[in-house]
Design an enzyme around this catalytic site. Structure first.
Site, mmCIF file in Angstrom:
data_model
loop_
_atom_site.group_PDB
_atom_site.id
_atom_site.type_symbol
_atom_site.label_atom_id
_atom_site.label_comp_id
_atom_site.label_asym_id
_atom_site.label_seq_id
_atom_site.Cartn_x
_atom_site.Cartn_y
_atom_site.Cartn_z
ATOM 1 N N HIS A 191 0.796 -1.222 0.000
ATOM 2 C CA HIS A 191 0.000 0.000 0.000
ATOM 3 C C HIS A 191 0.829 1.273 0.000
ATOM 4 O O HIS A 191 0.339 2.339 -0.352
ATOM 5 C CB HIS A 191 -1.066 -0.086 1.091
ATOM 6 N N GLU A 434 -11.282 -11.278 -5.375
ATOM 7 C CA GLU A 434 -9.836 -11.189 -5.156
ATOM 8 C C GLU A 434 -9.292 -12.344 -4.337
ATOM 9 O O GLU A 434 -8.118 -12.378 -3.983
ATOM 10 C CB GLU A 434 -9.469 -9.845 -4.521
ATOM 11 N N ASP A 458 -4.655 -8.680 -4.990
ATOM 12 C CA ASP A 458 -4.789 -9.748 -4.001
ATOM 13 C C ASP A 458 -4.964 -11.114 -4.658
ATOM 14 O O ASP A 458 -4.444 -12.107 -4.162
ATOM 15 C CB ASP A 458 -5.972 -9.468 -3.066
ATOM 16 N N CYS A 505 -10.078 -3.871 -11.234
ATOM 17 C CA CYS A 505 -9.516 -2.669 -10.604
ATOM 18 C C CYS A 505 -8.133 -2.910 -10.006
ATOM 19 O O CYS A 505 -7.599 -2.037 -9.330
ATOM 20 C CB CYS A 505 -10.467 -2.115 -9.549
#
Ligand code: PEP
Ligand code: MG
Length: 589
Positions: A191, A434, A458, A505
């Site tokens: 992240h 995911e 993920d 996404c």
């Protein structure tokens, strides 16, 4: 000149002076001191030398009495190095004769010593370099202990080099002054990388040993397209990069007219292009770049840098700002995906989970903290009265989780109804796909949702058992792995067969390399970082569906990610030569 290879995580180029943070995030400015101030710096150095020597002597005595003399000897050796008159003379000379700050003089001298040890062909001596780093850390800790300066107050443009930056530290970087950054640890999709992309700061992670040779003030180049950091570039390299910076700016200009153009292939097939955002402020760049909406709003970033959970009003204000700016375009609010590396709530930090990515993360965390979850859902629903909102649950693994989450949502709807608070009764509910289990059971999920969105960041880590944030397994972390591609294909096929809209996404979507493949697999809705919107639109407008289908068919018959990436890179070069000029970080040689 030294060239260091890492993992490219946020595209772009930055040329500037290094600002090195030590392992604890201290800033080490080169800071020249004037002649008068040299005495003060010498005094600071002398005090630190004494304080650290006392500390080490104390450690030596304590460890020797608890574990025995031989363990105490480790510290005795440190003490000996620290008290070496030559070391003292060199540090004093840098302060006196070169007017450097005490921190800088310490850092430079100890690093120079460590380099000599490391270059020796003797494992025992090479390992002594770690003792020098340890000493450096102690001395800087003492020198900077009181004078820790916040990066946010940095005034001169700089390139930050650090062992690690957390997502919240990254979020505090000001793109006006922080031109780029590089870290020793980290992985492609963690992240910190996502925040860097959001701030459009060129970044590289996973350069092991980065801080051993570079000191603040050195000239460095961050090549966020190729994951290369260049230390003290020679003149030819420097000029080449200056030219590339110019070329990039020209290419970005060329893309601007595309804002008004539809995102459609040469043969007229529309490919919806939405944006992924983390902060409400990004909505401006979505509007400026003509996004078809927000396909993923990572709402957990509302928690960054706060001591307290955001209130319902905090959530509401953020959502309404985005929804109104984009209206009537849709905004997909993803409910909190807290846990794992995303931060950060006290309880999850304290729980000391051994495998946070497999632990109480995301929807699991929301379903165990219902008041937190309800607060968010109330805000989403209230905002839905004024904008075109959708809600999406992350990391759904079982049907039961989806049903529980929907139940909580419906309870919140009932409460609002009783209170007479308006909201959109037809709010669309979707899930992220995911986790491989969601792909496997998608036919069961589809009748219960209005849309799905594939999260390849993920999906890749869970399908391949590879931590998305670990540089040591970064080679295995590839969305182009045939196993991941099959999962993507299965999801698209399954959703299309049941007429349920499917979006993607994950970060792979913002990479031109994969545009042909994804369109060929039937995908017509993509969500990418705002800075990639026009680049991807340009590619889409140069493609036709038949070619893409052929490419996808060929890819699905291939055996490994390298072969697939090479093939996609060649096809892209052939069909959209311009795209390759902006060589993206996923196109690896
Ligand atoms: C994903 O996993 O692909 C995704 C888009 O979500 P995040 O990166 O926030 O986990
Ligand atoms: Mg995810």
């Amino acid at each position: 000149m030294q060239i260091l290879q890492g993992i490219a995580v946020s595209p772009g180029l930055a040329i500037g002076e290094a600002l090195v943070l030590d392992n604890e995030g201290f800033r080490i400015p080169r800071r020249f001191v004037n002649h008068d101030a040299a005495d003060i710096e010498l005094d600071r150095w002398a005090k630190s030398l004494k304080a650290v020597a006392d500390q080490i002597a104390e450690n030596r005595d304590q460890i020797a009495s608890e574990l025995g003399e031989e363990y105490g000897a480790i510290f005795a050796a440190h003490l000996q190095m620290l008290r070496d008159p030559k070391l003292n003379r060199e540090i004093q000379a840098l302060i006196k004769d070169h007017q450097h700050s005490a921190e800088y003089a310490v850092s430079k001298t100890l690093k120079d010593y460590a380099k000599v040890f490391q270059s020796l062909d003797n494992r025992f001596l090479a390992e002594r370099a770690n003792d020098l780093f340890d000493l450096e850390k102690r001395l800087l800790g003492d020198l900077l202990g009181q004078a820790r300066q916040e990066l946010a107050n940095q005034e001169d443009p700089a390139i930050v080099l650090a062992h690690n930056l957390t997502p919240s530290e990254t979020a505090r970087l000001d793109p006006e002054t922080i031109l780029g950054f590089a870290t020793e640890v980290g992985g492609q999709s963690d992240h910190t990388a996502i925040v860097a992309e959001a701030l459009e700061i060129p970044a590289i992670v996973g350069i092991g040993g980065l801080l051993t040779s570079i000191v603040s003030g050195d000239r460095v180049i961050v090549d966020g397209d190729q994951g290369v950091l260049i230390h003290q570039p020679d003149e030819e390299t420097y000029q080449r990069y200056q030219n590339r910076v110019r070329e990039r700016a020209e290419l970005a200009q060329e893309l601007i007219p595309l804002v008004e153009q539809p995102s459609e292939t040469e043969d007229g097939e529309l490919v919806k292009l939405s944006a992924n955002i983390e902060f409400p402020e990004e909505v401006k760049s979505c509007c400026d770049r003509g996004a078809d909406g927000v396909g993923l709003y990572r709402t957990e970033f509302l928690f960054l840098g706060r001591d307290e959970d955001p209130s319902e009003e905090d959530h509401y204000r953020a959502y309404i700002a985005v929804a109104q700016a984009l209206y009537p375009r849709p905004v997909v609010i993803r409910t909190l995906d807290l846990g794992a590396d995303k931060l950060g709530r006290e309880e999850s930090q304290q729980s000391g989970e051994r495998n946070p990515f497999l632990g109480v993360r995301s929807i699991r965390l929301s379903l165990r903290n219902l008041s937190l979850f309800r607060t968010q859902l109330r805000a989403v629903l209230r905002a839905s009265a004024l904008g075109n909102m959708r809600v999406m649950f992350p990391m759904i693994t079982t049907l039961q989780e989806l049903r529980q989450a929907k139940l909580v949502l419906h309870e919140v709807m009932e409460d609002l109804e009783e209170q007479g608070t308006p909201f959109d009764r037809d709010l669309q509910i979707g899930i992220m796909v995911e986790v491989p289990s969601a792909v496997m059971l998608l036919d069961r999920f589809l009748p219960e949702v209005s849309f799905v969105s594939i999260g390849t960041n993920d999906l890749t880590q869970y399908a391949l058992a590879v931590d998305r944030g670990n540089k040591d397994v970064a080679e295995l972390y590839r969305a182009s792995d045939p196993a991941v591609l099959r999962l993507i294909k299965m999801t698209i096929d399954s959703a299309l067969a049941r007429d349920v809209p499917v979006n993607l996404c994950g970060q792979m979507c913002g990479n031109p390399l994969f545009s042909m493949l994804l369109i060929g697999l039937g995908l017509r809705s993509m969500s990418v970082r705002p800075s990639a919107l026009l680049e991807i639109k340009q590619i889409v407008r140069h493609l036709n569906v038949k070619d893409c289908e052929e490419v996808a068919e060929n890819v699905m018959a291939m055996e490994g990610p390298r072969e697939i990436e090479r093939y996609l890179s060649e096809e892209l070069r052939r069909r959209v030569p311009k795209a390759i000029a902006r060589r993206h970080h996923w196109v690896q040689d």
